[in-house]
Scaffold this motif. Structure first.
Motif, PDB file in Angstrom:
ATOM      1  N   LEU A 166       8.601 -14.838 -10.631  1.00  0.00           N
ATOM      2  CA  LEU A 166       8.782 -14.383  -9.258  1.00  0.00           C
ATOM      3  C   LEU A 166       9.080 -12.889  -9.228  1.00  0.00           C
ATOM      4  N   GLY A 167       9.949 -12.434 -10.140  1.00  0.00           N
ATOM      5  CA  GLY A 167      10.255 -11.013 -10.224  1.00  0.00           C
ATOM      6  C   GLY A 167       9.027 -10.188 -10.565  1.00  0.00           C
ATOM      7  N   LEU A 168       8.195 -10.700 -11.450  1.00  0.00           N
ATOM      8  CA  LEU A 168       6.974  -9.982 -11.816  1.00  0.00           C
ATOM      9  C   LEU A 168       5.982  -9.928 -10.653  1.00  0.00           C
ATOM     10  N   LYS A 169       5.976 -10.959  -9.814  1.00  0.00           N
ATOM     11  CA  LYS A 169       5.127 -10.923  -8.616  1.00  0.00           C
ATOM     12  C   LYS A 169       5.612  -9.836  -7.663  1.00  0.00           C
ATOM     13  N   LEU A 170       6.931  -9.683  -7.557  1.00  0.00           N
ATOM     14  CA  LEU A 170       7.479  -8.609  -6.728  1.00  0.00           C
ATOM     15  C   LEU A 170       7.125  -7.242  -7.304  1.00  0.00           C
ATOM     16  N   CYS A 171       7.168  -7.121  -8.621  1.00  0.00           N
ATOM     17  CA  CYS A 171       6.785  -5.870  -9.278  1.00  0.00           C
ATOM     18  C   CYS A 171       5.295  -5.595  -9.052  1.00  0.00           C
ATOM     19  N   CYS A 172       4.493  -6.625  -9.102  1.00  0.00           N
ATOM     20  CA  CYS A 172       3.058  -6.490  -8.846  1.00  0.00           C
ATOM     21  C   CYS A 172       2.823  -5.993  -7.426  1.00  0.00           C
ATOM     22  N   PHE A 173       3.536  -6.567  -6.468  1.00  0.00           N
ATOM     23  CA  PHE A 173       3.396  -6.142  -5.074  1.00  0.00           C
ATOM     24  C   PHE A 173       3.834  -4.693  -4.902  1.00  0.00           C
ATOM     25  N   SER A 174       4.928  -4.326  -5.552  1.00  0.00           N
ATOM     26  CA  SER A 174       5.419  -2.955  -5.472  1.00  0.00           C
ATOM     27  C   SER A 174       4.377  -1.972  -5.994  1.00  0.00           C
ATOM     28  N   ASN A 175       3.752  -2.301  -7.102  1.00  0.00           N
ATOM     29  CA  ASN A 175       2.729  -1.414  -7.661  1.00  0.00           C
ATOM     30  C   ASN A 175       1.450  -1.421  -6.827  1.00  0.00           C
ATOM     31  N   LEU A 176       1.133  -2.528  -6.184  1.00  0.00           N
ATOM     32  CA  LEU A 176      -0.018  -2.572  -5.294  1.00  0.00           C
ATOM     33  C   LEU A 176       0.195  -1.643  -4.100  1.00  0.00           C
ATOM     34  N   VAL A 177       1.397  -1.683  -3.539  1.00  0.00           N
ATOM     35  CA  VAL A 177       1.718  -0.780  -2.432  1.00  0.00           C
ATOM     36  C   VAL A 177       1.725   0.662  -2.923  1.00  0.00           C
ATOM     37  N   GLY A 178       2.239   0.878  -4.156  1.00  0.00           N
ATOM     38  CA  GLY A 178       2.210   2.220  -4.734  1.00  0.00           C
ATOM     39  C   GLY A 178       0.789   2.723  -4.924  1.00  0.00           C
ATOM     40  N   ALA A 179      -0.117   1.838  -5.296  1.00  0.00           N
ATOM     41  CA  ALA A 179      -1.525   2.234  -5.442  1.00  0.00           C
ATOM     42  C   ALA A 179      -2.126   2.612  -4.090  1.00  0.00           C
ATOM     43  N   CYS A 180      -1.765   1.877  -3.042  1.00  0.00           N
ATOM     44  CA  CYS A 180      -2.249   2.221  -1.698  1.00  0.00           C
ATOM     45  C   CYS A 180      -1.716   3.580  -1.267  1.00  0.00           C
ATOM     46  N   THR A 181      -0.457   3.851  -1.566  1.00  0.00           N
ATOM     47  CA  THR A 181       0.144   5.141  -1.237  1.00  0.00           C
ATOM     48  C   THR A 181      -0.559   6.265  -1.990  1.00  0.00           C
ATOM     49  N   GLN A 182      -0.813   6.053  -3.278  1.00  0.00           N
ATOM     50  CA  GLN A 182      -1.488   7.082  -4.071  1.00  0.00           C
ATOM     51  C   GLN A 182      -2.912   7.308  -3.596  1.00  0.00           C
ATOM     52  N   MET A 183      -3.587   6.243  -3.170  1.00  0.00           N
ATOM     53  CA  MET A 183      -4.944   6.384  -2.644  1.00  0.00           C
ATOM     54  C   MET A 183      -4.936   7.231  -1.382  1.00  0.00           C
ATOM     55  N   ARG A 184      -3.949   6.983  -0.504  1.00  0.00           N
ATOM     56  CA  ARG A 184      -3.840   7.797   0.716  1.00  0.00           C
ATOM     57  C   ARG A 184      -3.599   9.267   0.373  1.00  0.00           C
ATOM     58  N   LYS A 185      -2.727   9.517  -0.611  1.00  0.00           N
ATOM     59  CA  LYS A 185      -2.451  10.900  -1.021  1.00  0.00           C
ATOM     60  C   LYS A 185      -3.702  11.549  -1.609  1.00  0.00           C
ATOM     61  N   PHE A 186      -4.419  10.793  -2.415  1.00  0.00           N
ATOM     62  CA  PHE A 186      -5.606  11.326  -3.073  1.00  0.00           C
ATOM     63  C   PHE A 186      -6.691  11.684  -2.061  1.00  0.00           C
ATOM     64  N   LEU A 187      -6.855  10.847  -1.047  1.00  0.00           N
ATOM     65  CA  LEU A 187      -7.933  11.054  -0.090  1.00  0.00           C
ATOM     66  C   LEU A 187      -7.699  12.245   0.838  1.00  0.00           C
ATOM     67  N   VAL A 188      -6.440  12.605   1.078  1.00  0.00           N
ATOM     68  CA  VAL A 188      -6.181  13.722   1.998  1.00  0.00           C
ATOM     69  C   VAL A 188      -6.088  15.068   1.278  1.00  0.00           C
ATOM     70  N   LEU A 189      -6.121  15.050  -0.056  1.00  0.00           N
ATOM     71  CA  LEU A 189      -6.033  16.312  -0.790  1.00  0.00           C
ATOM     72  C   LEU A 189      -7.306  17.136  -0.640  1.00  0.00           C
ATOM     73  N   ASP A 190      -7.117  18.422  -0.672  1.00  0.00           N
ATOM     74  CA  ASP A 190      -8.238  19.362  -0.617  1.00  0.00           C
ATOM     75  C   ASP A 190      -9.036  19.273  -1.916  1.00  0.00           C
ATOM     76  N   PRO A 191     -10.362  19.132  -1.837  1.00  0.00           N
ATOM     77  CA  PRO A 191     -11.164  19.022  -3.062  1.00  0.00           C
ATOM     78  C   PRO A 191     -11.052  20.237  -3.989  1.00  0.00           C
ATOM     79  N   SER A 192     -10.626  21.362  -3.475  1.00  0.00           N
ATOM     80  CA  SER A 192     -10.524  22.544  -4.334  1.00  0.00           C
ATOM     81  C   SER A 192      -9.288  22.526  -5.227  1.00  0.00           C
ATOM     82  N   SER A 193      -8.278  21.699  -4.904  1.00  0.00           N
ATOM     83  CA  SER A 193      -7.076  21.615  -5.746  1.00  0.00           C
ATOM     84  C   SER A 193      -7.308  20.587  -6.854  1.00  0.00           C
ATOM     85  N   GLU A 194      -8.058  21.012  -7.851  1.00  0.00           N
ATOM     86  CA  GLU A 194      -8.516  20.120  -8.932  1.00  0.00           C
ATOM     87  C   GLU A 194      -7.353  19.518  -9.727  1.00  0.00           C
TER      88      GLU A 194
END
Length: 120
Positions: A58-86
């Motif tokens: 059960l704890g590992l499922k919670l950790c999985c969910f936390s990392n899934l939400v973290g991946a969504c957050t990182q995807m949002r950050k990645f998509l709004v970045l300027d392409p010139s900031s390599e």
């Protein structure tokens, strides 16, 4: 993790605020549930080994969910970045991959989604 929750409440964008709170609360819950599962497995608490293994999963499922939400957050950050900031894009993409691999690993370990053992 718990100390950073008030900082999450001050985030202006409501979607980012909800994602950040979900990630931190699920990670904090994992940090509470996991030691309880270990104490059950060691028979320090009632329940025995089978109940302890279930609590740890059960704890590992919670950790999985936390990392899934973290991946969504990182995807949002990645998509709004300027392409010139390599360099910054490379760092955000690496963090996204890290979260996705942790989702795969914890989903396998928690028996939420079993993959081949060579992957986990």
């Amino acid at each position: 993790v718990v100390r950073s929750i008030p900082k999450s409440l001050s985030i202006q964008d409501p979607i980012d605020r909800v994602l950040d709170l979900l990630q931190k609360v699920s990670l904090a819950t994992f940090m509470v549930v996991d030691p309880i599962g270990h104490m059950r497995q060691w028979r320090s608490l009632r329940g025995g080994k089978p109940a302890g293994a279930g609590t740890i999963r059960l704890g590992l499922k919670l950790c999985c969910f936390s990392n899934l939400v973290g991946a969504c957050t990182q995807m949002r950050k990645f998509l709004v970045l300027d392409p010139s900031s390599e360099d910054r894009r490379r760092g955000e993409f690496a963090c996204l991959i890290k979260h996705l691999l942790l989702v795969l690993q914890t989903a396998h370990l928690s028996l939420l989604y079993q993959t081949h053992h060579a992957l986990a």
